[in-house]
Scaffold this motif. Structure first.
Motif, short mmCIF file in Angstrom:
data_model
loop_
_atom_site.label_atom_id
_atom_site.label_comp_id
_atom_site.label_asym_id
_atom_site.label_seq_id
_atom_site.Cartn_x
_atom_site.Cartn_y
_atom_site.Cartn_z
N ASP A 189 0.86 -1.17 0.00
CA ASP A 189 0.00 0.00 0.00
C ASP A 189 0.91 1.23 0.00
N PRO A 190 0.94 2.01 -1.10
CA PRO A 190 1.87 3.13 -1.18
C PRO A 190 1.62 4.23 -0.15
N PHE A 191 0.46 4.24 0.48
CA PHE A 191 0.16 5.26 1.47
C PHE A 191 0.41 4.79 2.90
N LYS A 192 0.82 3.52 3.04
CA LYS A 192 1.16 2.97 4.34
C LYS A 192 2.56 2.39 4.40
N ASP A 193 3.01 1.84 3.28
CA ASP A 193 4.25 1.09 3.26
C ASP A 193 5.34 1.82 2.48
N VAL A 194 6.58 1.44 2.74
CA VAL A 194 7.72 1.90 1.96
C VAL A 194 8.35 0.69 1.27
N TRP A 195 9.02 0.93 0.17
CA TRP A 195 9.56 -0.17 -0.63
C TRP A 195 10.86 -0.73 -0.06
N TRP A 196 11.74 0.17 0.43
CA TRP A 196 13.07 -0.27 0.88
C TRP A 196 13.17 -0.34 2.40
N ASP A 197 13.94 -1.27 2.88
CA ASP A 197 14.24 -1.41 4.30
C ASP A 197 15.56 -0.68 4.57
N THR A 198 15.49 0.46 5.25
CA THR A 198 16.69 1.29 5.45
C THR A 198 17.79 0.57 6.22
N SER A 199 17.44 -0.43 7.02
CA SER A 199 18.45 -1.12 7.82
C SER A 199 19.38 -1.99 6.98
N LYS A 200 19.06 -2.20 5.71
CA LYS A 200 19.86 -3.07 4.84
C LYS A 200 20.97 -2.34 4.10
N PHE A 201 21.03 -1.00 4.26
CA PHE A 201 21.98 -0.23 3.47
C PHE A 201 22.94 0.55 4.37
N GLN A 202 24.14 0.79 3.81
CA GLN A 202 25.22 1.49 4.52
C GLN A 202 25.59 0.74 5.80
N VAL A 203 25.73 -0.58 5.66
CA VAL A 203 26.11 -1.42 6.79
C VAL A 203 27.39 -2.18 6.46
N GLY A 204 28.10 -2.59 7.51
CA GLY A 204 29.30 -3.40 7.35
C GLY A 204 28.98 -4.87 7.32
N PRO A 205 30.00 -5.73 7.27
CA PRO A 205 29.78 -7.18 7.24
C PRO A 205 28.99 -7.69 8.44
N ASP A 206 29.09 -6.99 9.57
CA ASP A 206 28.37 -7.41 10.77
C ASP A 206 26.95 -6.87 10.82
N GLY A 207 26.53 -6.12 9.81
CA GLY A 207 25.18 -5.58 9.78
C GLY A 207 25.01 -4.28 10.52
N LYS A 208 26.07 -3.75 11.12
CA LYS A 208 25.98 -2.49 11.86
C LYS A 208 26.17 -1.30 10.92
N LYS A 209 25.47 -0.21 11.22
CA LYS A 209 25.54 0.99 10.40
C LYS A 209 26.95 1.57 10.42
N LEU A 210 27.40 2.00 9.25
CA LEU A 210 28.71 2.62 9.13
C LEU A 210 28.61 4.13 9.38
N THR A 211 29.67 4.69 9.88
CA THR A 211 29.71 6.13 10.11
C THR A 211 29.97 6.84 8.79
N GLN A 212 29.69 8.15 8.76
CA GLN A 212 29.93 8.91 7.54
C GLN A 212 31.41 8.91 7.17
N ALA A 213 32.28 8.91 8.19
CA ALA A 213 33.72 8.85 7.91
C ALA A 213 34.08 7.54 7.22
N GLN A 214 33.47 6.45 7.64
CA GLN A 214 33.73 5.16 7.00
C GLN A 214 33.18 5.14 5.57
N LEU A 215 32.03 5.75 5.38
CA LEU A 215 31.43 5.79 4.05
C LEU A 215 32.29 6.62 3.10
#
Length: 301
Positions: A189-215
């Motif tokens: 439902d485009p008015f309730k849901d979003v397409w992408w899961d933000t937790s899946k991006f800009q992460v390291g091998p361990d799944g933790k978010k990377l800092t801007q310096a690392q990026l």
């Protein structure tokens, strides 16, 4: 540190980065391939590879039925998707092999079927009824064009550049699976849901978010497009119903009704795919045309 590692200055007075110094022409921040069609966009440098298996069926019956069917299974690999002269997504214009991947317009499956059928009623047909019945039931024909095509690979961009010359970057991921965010109901439902899961991006091998310096310190590890995450299938059915009436030998009348996307299938448009965008994952467009109908009449005398 670069000099200590044995990386020389490409020319006296050079002040750029190590990656810039290692380019064949380090004095240039970008390669502007202008002169294409249109000239403002530039030329499509690179190469593409297309492999396909095609099956076709063409059958015509004496009863008035015609069937045309085709199926294509294909793969399209390319590093020439982009033709813009600056700010393109090519990470290394001098090594285009690094960009070779599934093209953004790759469609693995494409099925098309066209058919036509004329009701066998009337003079000279299988069912020759009386005059009034022939005029009422004869002359009817039904035709259609059906198309079913798989979606194309999607990409997610980081929203910033870590590459000299503004050539872009890639997102950091630890898997090509699970990029889609969960939906709140039975379907998106485009008015309730979003397409992408933000937790899946800009992460390291361990799944933790990377800092801007690392990026900022490296190029992302994702490919240009994700072959496992595609846009929705394109499902479309067009039908036409027509009536041909011969009033006399010289006077003829034709009435036709045509319906496009007759089942009114909704195909979602592209989501906002820039990680840094406030609207990341939001869809506010439809990727296909809604149902349309039209009527036509022709009188010949």
């Amino acid at each position: 540190a670069a000099r200590a590692a044995g990386i020389p200055l490409p020319y006296p007075g050079f002040t750029g980065s190590v990656s810039q110094s290692l380019k064949p022409f380090p004095q240039y921040g970008d390669v502007a391939t202008s002169g294409g069609q249109p000239s403002s966009a530039g030329e499509r440098t690179g190469d593409s590879s297309y492999h396909a298996m095609i099956a076709k069926l063409d059958k015509r019956y004496s009863s008035g039925v015609t069937i045309l069917f085709s199926y294509v299974f294909s793969k399209l690999f390319s590093n020439a998707d982009s033709a813009v002269t600056v700010g393109r997504d090519n990470l290394d214009q001098y090594n285009r092999k690094l960009q070779k991947a599934l093209s953004w317009d790759d469609q693995t499956h494409v099925v098309r079927q066209a058919f036509s059928y004329e009701l066998p009623v009337g003079k000279g047909k299988s069912w020759n009824l009386n005059g009034a019945a022939n005029k009422a039931l004869g002359g009817w024909s039904l035709s259609g064009f059906l198309e079913y095509a798989s979606g194309t690979p999607l990409t997610v961009g980081p929203g910033f550049s870590a590459i000299p010359g503004g050539a872009g970057n890639r997102v950091f991921i630890n898997s090509y699976e699970g990029w889609r965010a969960p939906v709140s109901g039975a379907k998106f439902d485009p008015f309730k849901d979003v397409w992408w899961d933000t937790s899946k991006f800009q992460v390291g091998p361990d799944g933790k978010k990377l800092t801007q310096a690392q990026l900022n310190s490296a190029i992302g590890n994702a490919t240009k497009n994700n072959p496992k995450q595609r846009s929705p299938w394109n499902l479309n059915e067009n039908l036409s119903l027509a009536k041909n009436l011969n009033i006399t030998e010289k006077i003829k009348f034709t009435f036709r009704v045509e319906a496009f996307n007759i089942f009114n299938r909704v195909r979602m448009g592209g989501p906002d795919s820039t990680v840094t965008s406030a609207n990341f994952g939001i869809i506010r467009s439809q990727g296909n045309e809604p149902r349309k109908m039209q009527f036509a009449a022709k009188f010949v005398f």
